[in-house]
Design an enzyme around this catalytic site. Structure first.
Site, short mmCIF file in Angstrom:
data_model
loop_
_atom_site.label_atom_id
_atom_site.label_comp_id
_atom_site.label_asym_id
_atom_site.label_seq_id
_atom_site.Cartn_x
_atom_site.Cartn_y
_atom_site.Cartn_z
N CYS A 1 -26.66 63.06 15.31
CA CYS A 1 -27.37 62.41 14.71
C CYS A 1 -27.99 62.81 13.11
O CYS A 1 -28.78 63.59 13.12
CB CYS A 1 -28.67 61.68 15.36
N CYS B 1 -31.61 62.49 12.49
CA CYS B 1 -32.49 63.62 13.12
C CYS B 1 -32.34 64.73 12.24
O CYS B 1 -33.41 65.60 12.59
CB CYS B 1 -31.57 63.70 14.57
#
Length: 107
Positions: free
Chosen positions: A29, A32
């Site tokens: 991600c 993230c």
């Protein structure tokens, strides 16, 4: 940053005597990875007052399902064993700190 899983989640989060910010994330991600250094910085600034922890959604599907995580990154703000707030996406430091200060004011 504490790595959470099914084994330690209850002790580290639900039974914590301090507020806990839990980051639901994944290795793949991009957003993230963008907020990770921001969370580390906030964790250092609030050391001793707030715990910061991470849940890898790929490795902890039970926790991901229990807290209805549908997109990542998602931050859950816990106090007294319950979710008090949540933010979804790569939010900035100011937004995270604002939510955190609101949480600290309630405990």
């Amino acid at each position: 940053m504490i790595e959470l899983n099914e084994t330690n989640f209850e002790a580290e989060v639900l039974q914590s005597d301090r507020p806990v910010v839990v980051d639901f994330w994944a290795e793949w991600c991009g957003p993230c990875k963008m907020i990770a250094p921001v969370l580390e910085e906030i964790a250092a600034e609030h050391a001793g007052r707030v715990k910061f922890a991470k849940v890898n959604v790929d490795e902890n599907s039970d926790l991901t399902g229990r807290y209805e995580i549908q997109s990542i990154p998602t931050l859950l703000y816990f106090a007294d064993g319950a979710v008090r707030d949540r933010s979804i996406g790569a939010v900035g430091k100011k937004a995270i700190v604002s939510r955190l200060e609101g949480l600290l004011a309630k405990v």
